[in-house]
Design an enzyme around this catalytic site. Structure first.
Site: not given
Ligand code: NAD
Length: 248
Positions: A104, A119, A131, A215-216, A233
């Site tokens: 993001d 990613h 290219c 992480n919650p 966070a």
């Molecule tokens: P995930 O969605 O698998 O896990 C999210 C984690 O964040 C969970 O463990 C959850 O408990 C925790 N969480 C939720 N709210 C939170 C908060 N306020 N503070 C701290 N922790 C919190 O995400 P992942 O492990 O990053 O893997 C998913 C894949 O999806 C990644 O490869 C990522 O690239 C992609 N993704 C990216 C985005 C983004 O760019 N923002 C969004 C969704 C998915």
């Protein structure tokens, strides 16, 4: 705040080498849906329908419409106190390495520099035939018709890593090196199930780092964490970075 947090905060701000790995959870409080918390769906779609090279080959317009909609939603999101605390940490810790699985770009908007994006980045467009064209484009929506053309005659694709694709080698190598060298390794907002990104916390643990999970919820990486802060966070990071400042 638990009793261990003041000493953890001290350890963090006095460390020489810190590595941080963030996942979708750090952007949740900016209004970006996480993957797991939405039952494994993105904007109501199954990832394999829209986030694979096969999906792009079969229906590039549908894939681009999906990414254009995600970009439009992200354009409304702003960095939160968690992103901002990590940006401030750069001026406190002599060697800070920030690794993210997020696409993001919110860490950069908060002021972090040299972010290692495992990613990719949704604001980048690159040539599907490699290219060499790989550029930032923040226009929302993108001009039609989609997919955007590459000057070489091929099509541009979103600059993200899709399921089934290898990670870009340079950011992962930098992340692995930082994990081996870190005194403290923070894992923030990741479920720890996507490899090889999740292996970084294990590498840091084996190399002797103090691993801190923010992480919650319990995750696949909780067992390697020395400290587990069950907070969001945007609550935990500002407290750790500026222990005297009560505001998130
Ligand atoms: P995930 O969605 O698998 O896990 C999210 C984690 O964040 C969970 O463990 C959850 O408990 C925790 N969480 C939720 N709210 C939170 C908060 N306020 N503070 C701290 N922790 C919190 O995400 P992942 O492990 O990053 O893997 C998913 C894949 O999806 C990644 O490869 C990522 O690239 C992609 N993704 C990216 C985005 C983004 O760019 N923002 C969004 C969704 C998915």
């Amino acid at each position: 705040m638990s009793d261990s947090q003041p000493s953890l905060a001290r350890a963090l701000v006095t460390a020489r080498r810190v590595a941080v790995m963030t996942g979708a959870g750090i952007s949740a409080e900016s209004g970006v849906p996480t993957f797991r918390d939405a039952d494994g769906l993105w904007e109501g779609r199954r990832p394999e329908e829209v986030a694979t090279p096969e999906a792009f080959a079969a229906d590039p317009v549908m894939v681009w419409e999906f990414y254009d909609a995600r970009r439009a939603n992200l354009a409304r999101c702003r960095p939160n106190a968690g992103h901002r605390a990590l940006a401030r940490l750069e001026s406190i810790v002599p060697e800070l390495t920030l690794v993210t699985q997020n696409v993001d770009g919110l860490h950069q908007l908060a002021g972090s520099t040299g972010v290692h994006e495992l990613h990719g980045n949704i604001w980048r467009l690159r040539c599907e035939r490699e290219c060499g064209v790989d550029r930032e484009d923040r226009r929302v929506p993108l001009p039609r018709p989609l997919p955007p053309p590459c000057p070489c005659g091929a099509r541009l694709r979103p600059g993200v890593v899709w399921f089934g694709e290898p990670l870009p080698p340079a950011p992962f190598a930098a992340a692995e090196r930082a994990a081996r060298r870190a005194e403290l390794f923070l894992v923030v907002g990741t479920s720890g199930v996507v490899e090889p990104a999740a292996s970084l916390a294990r590498i840091a643990h084996s190399a002797g780092a103090r691993v801190v999970e923010i992480n919650p919820r319990e995750t696949a990486l909780s067992s390697v964490a020395h400290d587990r802060l069950r907070e969001t966070a945007a609550t935990a990071l500002p407290r750790l970075v500026e222990p005297g400042d009560p505001s998130p």
